[in-house]
Motif scaffolding. Structure first.
Motif, PDB file in Angstrom:
ATOM      1  N   ILE A  22      -3.461  12.428   5.487  1.00  0.00           N
ATOM      2  CA  ILE A  22      -3.095  11.216   4.879  1.00  0.00           C
ATOM      3  C   ILE A  22      -4.241  10.712   3.879  1.00  0.00           C
ATOM      4  O   ILE A  22      -5.409  11.096   4.344  1.00  0.00           O
ATOM      5  N   LEU A  23      -3.990  10.129   2.753  1.00  0.00           N
ATOM      6  CA  LEU A  23      -4.661   9.614   1.730  1.00  0.00           C
ATOM      7  C   LEU A  23      -5.284   8.491   2.158  1.00  0.00           C
ATOM      8  O   LEU A  23      -4.777   7.464   2.387  1.00  0.00           O
ATOM      9  N   LEU A  24      -6.837   8.229   2.044  1.00  0.00           N
ATOM     10  CA  LEU A  24      -7.667   6.969   2.244  1.00  0.00           C
ATOM     11  C   LEU A  24      -8.499   6.900   1.209  1.00  0.00           C
ATOM     12  O   LEU A  24      -8.981   7.524   0.784  1.00  0.00           O
ATOM     13  N   VAL A  25      -8.735   5.743   0.973  1.00  0.00           N
ATOM     14  CA  VAL A  25      -9.874   5.430  -0.245  1.00  0.00           C
ATOM     15  C   VAL A  25     -10.987   4.669   0.803  1.00  0.00           C
ATOM     16  O   VAL A  25     -10.854   3.687   1.423  1.00  0.00           O
ATOM     17  N   GLY A  56       0.826  -1.150  -0.080  1.00  0.00           N
ATOM     18  CA  GLY A  56       0.236  -0.093  -0.055  1.00  0.00           C
ATOM     19  C   GLY A  56       0.945   1.318   0.060  1.00  0.00           C
ATOM     20  O   GLY A  56       2.078   1.206   0.134  1.00  0.00           O
ATOM     21  N   ALA A  57       0.204   2.480  -0.291  1.00  0.00           N
ATOM     22  CA  ALA A  57       0.645   3.651  -0.427  1.00  0.00           C
ATOM     23  C   ALA A  57       0.240   4.519   0.569  1.00  0.00           C
ATOM     24  O   ALA A  57      -0.815   4.932   0.679  1.00  0.00           O
ATOM     25  N   ALA A  58       1.098   5.267   1.519  1.00  0.00           N
ATOM     26  CA  ALA A  58       0.569   6.145   2.357  1.00  0.00           C
ATOM     27  C   ALA A  58       1.326   7.741   1.900  1.00  0.00           C
ATOM     28  O   ALA A  58       2.446   7.941   1.977  1.00  0.00           O
ATOM     29  N   VAL A  59       0.185   8.253   1.388  1.00  0.00           N
ATOM     30  CA  VAL A  59       0.397   9.521   0.648  1.00  0.00           C
ATOM     31  C   VAL A  59       0.266  10.676   1.911  1.00  0.00           C
ATOM     32  O   VAL A  59      -0.913  10.903   2.255  1.00  0.00           O
ATOM     33  N   VAL A  60       1.062  11.448   2.057  1.00  0.00           N
ATOM     34  CA  VAL A  60       1.034  12.486   3.136  1.00  0.00           C
ATOM     35  C   VAL A  60       0.986  13.728   2.594  1.00  0.00           C
ATOM     36  O   VAL A  60       2.071  13.986   1.836  1.00  0.00           O
ATOM     37  N   ASP A  61       0.230  14.475   2.968  1.00  0.00           N
ATOM     38  CA  ASP A  61      -0.048  15.931   2.362  1.00  0.00           C
ATOM     39  C   ASP A  61       0.494  16.831   3.560  1.00  0.00           C
ATOM     40  O   ASP A  61      -0.101  16.961   4.712  1.00  0.00           O
ATOM     41  N   ARG A  62       1.291  17.646   3.444  1.00  0.00           N
ATOM     42  CA  ARG A  62       1.937  18.597   4.266  1.00  0.00           C
ATOM     43  C   ARG A  62       1.360  19.766   4.253  1.00  0.00           C
ATOM     44  O   ARG A  62       2.197  20.799   3.746  1.00  0.00           O
ATOM     45  N   THR A  63       0.271  19.966   4.798  1.00  0.00           N
ATOM     46  CA  THR A  63      -0.492  21.383   4.370  1.00  0.00           C
ATOM     47  C   THR A  63      -0.090  22.525   5.240  1.00  0.00           C
ATOM     48  O   THR A  63      -0.127  23.608   4.940  1.00  0.00           O
ATOM     49  N   TRP A  90     -12.682   2.604   5.312  1.00  0.00           N
ATOM     50  CA  TRP A  90     -11.472   2.964   4.660  1.00  0.00           C
ATOM     51  C   TRP A  90     -10.192   2.517   4.703  1.00  0.00           C
ATOM     52  O   TRP A  90     -10.132   1.803   5.881  1.00  0.00           O
ATOM     53  N   LYS A  91      -9.224   2.473   3.939  1.00  0.00           N
ATOM     54  CA  LYS A  91      -7.931   1.878   3.995  1.00  0.00           C
ATOM     55  C   LYS A  91      -7.066   2.992   2.977  1.00  0.00           C
ATOM     56  O   LYS A  91      -7.486   3.627   2.303  1.00  0.00           O
ATOM     57  N   LEU A  92      -5.671   2.591   3.378  1.00  0.00           N
ATOM     58  CA  LEU A  92      -4.788   2.967   2.356  1.00  0.00           C
ATOM     59  C   LEU A  92      -4.922   2.557   0.878  1.00  0.00           C
ATOM     60  O   LEU A  92      -5.422   1.478   0.866  1.00  0.00           O
ATOM     61  N   PRO A  93      -4.449   3.171  -0.085  1.00  0.00           N
ATOM     62  CA  PRO A  93      -4.645   2.616  -1.420  1.00  0.00           C
ATOM     63  C   PRO A  93      -3.702   1.579  -1.576  1.00  0.00           C
ATOM     64  O   PRO A  93      -2.525   1.627  -1.122  1.00  0.00           O
ATOM     65  N   GLU A  94      -4.189   0.233  -1.705  1.00  0.00           N
ATOM     66  CA  GLU A  94      -3.318  -0.792  -1.638  1.00  0.00           C
ATOM     67  C   GLU A  94      -3.856  -2.160  -2.634  1.00  0.00           C
ATOM     68  O   GLU A  94      -4.970  -1.811  -3.278  1.00  0.00           O
ATOM     69  N   GLY A  95      -3.250  -3.131  -2.754  1.00  0.00           N
ATOM     70  CA  GLY A  95      -3.473  -4.222  -3.635  1.00  0.00           C
ATOM     71  C   GLY A  95      -2.412  -5.201  -3.676  1.00  0.00           C
ATOM     72  O   GLY A  95      -1.296  -5.103  -3.140  1.00  0.00           O
ATOM     73  N   ARG A  96      -2.724  -6.320  -4.570  1.00  0.00           N
ATOM     74  CA  ARG A  96      -1.868  -7.272  -4.849  1.00  0.00           C
ATOM     75  C   ARG A  96      -0.587  -6.773  -5.705  1.00  0.00           C
ATOM     76  O   ARG A  96      -0.896  -6.222  -6.694  1.00  0.00           O
ATOM     77  N   ILE A  97       0.420  -7.410  -5.770  1.00  0.00           N
ATOM     78  CA  ILE A  97       1.632  -6.845  -6.656  1.00  0.00           C
ATOM     79  C   ILE A  97       1.421  -8.279  -7.797  1.00  0.00           C
ATOM     80  O   ILE A  97       1.113  -9.307  -7.612  1.00  0.00           O
ATOM     81  N   ARG A 102     -11.239  -0.065   7.824  1.00  0.00           N
ATOM     82  CA  ARG A 102     -11.517  -1.403   7.467  1.00  0.00           C
ATOM     83  C   ARG A 102     -10.781  -2.352   8.666  1.00  0.00           C
ATOM     84  O   ARG A 102      -9.756  -2.236   8.794  1.00  0.00           O
ATOM     85  N   ALA A 103     -11.567  -3.441   8.807  1.00  0.00           N
ATOM     86  CA  ALA A 103     -11.327  -4.436   9.769  1.00  0.00           C
ATOM     87  C   ALA A 103      -9.803  -5.051   9.434  1.00  0.00           C
ATOM     88  O   ALA A 103      -8.802  -5.122  10.326  1.00  0.00           O
ATOM     89  N   SER A 104      -9.601  -5.274   8.261  1.00  0.00           N
ATOM     90  CA  SER A 104      -8.405  -5.930   7.710  1.00  0.00           C
ATOM     91  C   SER A 104      -7.265  -4.907   7.555  1.00  0.00           C
ATOM     92  O   SER A 104      -6.019  -5.131   7.958  1.00  0.00           O
ATOM     93  N   HIS A 105      -7.538  -3.499   7.606  1.00  0.00           N
ATOM     94  CA  HIS A 105      -6.415  -2.645   7.685  1.00  0.00           C
ATOM     95  C   HIS A 105      -5.971  -2.622   9.237  1.00  0.00           C
ATOM     96  O   HIS A 105      -4.824  -2.386   9.311  1.00  0.00           O
ATOM     97  N   ARG A 106      -7.016  -2.483   9.896  1.00  0.00           N
ATOM     98  CA  ARG A 106      -6.713  -2.373  11.634  1.00  0.00           C
ATOM     99  C   ARG A 106      -5.869  -3.752  11.872  1.00  0.00           C
ATOM    100  O   ARG A 106      -4.774  -3.474  12.666  1.00  0.00           O
ATOM    101  N   ASP A 107      -6.102  -4.770  11.683  1.00  0.00           N
ATOM    102  CA  ASP A 107      -5.518  -6.084  11.914  1.00  0.00           C
ATOM    103  C   ASP A 107      -4.255  -6.002  11.138  1.00  0.00           C
ATOM    104  O   ASP A 107      -3.053  -6.408  11.819  1.00  0.00           O
ATOM    105  N   ARG A 108      -3.988  -5.355   9.996  1.00  0.00           N
ATOM    106  CA  ARG A 108      -2.838  -5.349   9.265  1.00  0.00           C
ATOM    107  C   ARG A 108      -1.591  -4.479  10.311  1.00  0.00           C
ATOM    108  O   ARG A 108      -0.312  -4.783  10.228  1.00  0.00           O
ATOM    109  N   PHE A 109      -2.035  -3.375  10.699  1.00  0.00           N
ATOM    110  CA  PHE A 109      -1.112  -2.470  11.361  1.00  0.00           C
ATOM    111  C   PHE A 109      -1.164  -2.680  12.805  1.00  0.00           C
ATOM    112  O   PHE A 109      -0.304  -1.953  13.562  1.00  0.00           O
ATOM    113  N   GLY A 110      -2.141  -3.287  13.394  1.00  0.00           N
ATOM    114  CA  GLY A 110      -2.519  -3.611  14.774  1.00  0.00           C
ATOM    115  C   GLY A 110      -2.853  -2.437  15.601  1.00  0.00           C
ATOM    116  O   GLY A 110      -2.880  -2.451  16.686  1.00  0.00           O
ATOM    117  N   THR A 111      -3.524  -1.611  14.790  1.00  0.00           N
ATOM    118  CA  THR A 111      -4.060  -0.368  15.591  1.00  0.00           C
ATOM    119  C   THR A 111      -5.098   0.569  14.517  1.00  0.00           C
ATOM    120  O   THR A 111      -4.822   0.184  13.372  1.00  0.00           O
TER     121      THR A 111
END
Length: 202
Positions: free
Chosen positions: A69-72, A43-50, A81-88, A172-181
């Motif tokens: 931070i960008l979420l989809v 996934g990609a964490a796109v940070v907007d430094r406003t 919602w989650k980070l933009p992400e997917g399979r390689i 999204r629950a899978s997003h929380r599980d992935r990062f542990g928070t």
């Protein structure tokens, strides 16, 4: 693309015997082993430094309240919602795959070389589908294109942690599980810290 455990030999079609599930199976007819390996993703964490100006890469410390931070929004469920992400995909490096997913889901284009590693993890987002993920961060100023939700996303937008937490939206629950928070401020701070380190910041 599927990464479910195999039931039959891909060579002769014989039912497989488990040897060391969920990874190793054996075909009695071929006398060979069949392996079930995790699917790579990222996934990609796109940070907007406003609050710091588009050219200020040197600010360190915790993410400011104004930084976003960008979420989809996931196409499978409203207000999750989650980070933009997917399979390689075959032939892609992790950075190339994440850059493609970012463009497909948000309309933002990034040079894969501008993506900065910030996390990796492994999990089972749905039963019997194992993933090994590598996540990258990038400044919004390093991307081009117009933000517009595309495939696998019904909406795409930048949030400050305070904006997100005060809304009816959730990760999204899978997003929380992935990062542990489910702490979006933590995720933003981790992405920013990686970017600051890569640019020589404190």
């Amino acid at each position: 693309m599927s990464n479910r455990p195999p039931d039959y030999c891909p060579y002769c079609g014989t039912a497989l015997d488990p040897v060391d599930p969920p990874t190793v199976f054996r075909c009695a007819a071929c006398d060979d082993r069949v392996f079930h390996n995790p699917c790579p993703g990222g996934g990609a964490a796109v940070v907007d430094r406003t609050s710091g100006g588009d050219n200020d890469d040197s600010r360190g410390g915790d993410a400011d309240d104004a930084d976003r931070i960008l979420l989809v929004e996931d196409f499978r469920s409203t207000d999750e919602w989650k980070l933009p992400e997917g399979r390689i995909e075959c032939g892609e490096s992790p950075r190339e795959g994440v850059a493609r997913e970012l463009a497909e889901e948000t309309g933002l284009v990034v040079d894969p070389d501008d993506l900065v590693y910030f996390a990796d993890n492994a999990g089972e987002p749905v039963p019997e589908q194992y993933m090994a993920n590598v996540d990258f961060a990038v400044w919004r100023s390093e991307t081009t294109g117009t933000l517009d939700a595309g495939s696998d996303a019904t909406d795409a937008r930048f949030f400050t942690p305070a904006e997100f937490e005060s809304s009816d939206r959730s990760l999204r629950a899978s997003h929380r599980d992935r990062f542990g928070t489910d702490d979006l401020a933590w995720l933003l701070a981790e992405a920013r810290a990686s970017l600051d380190r890569a640019s020589g910041g404190d």
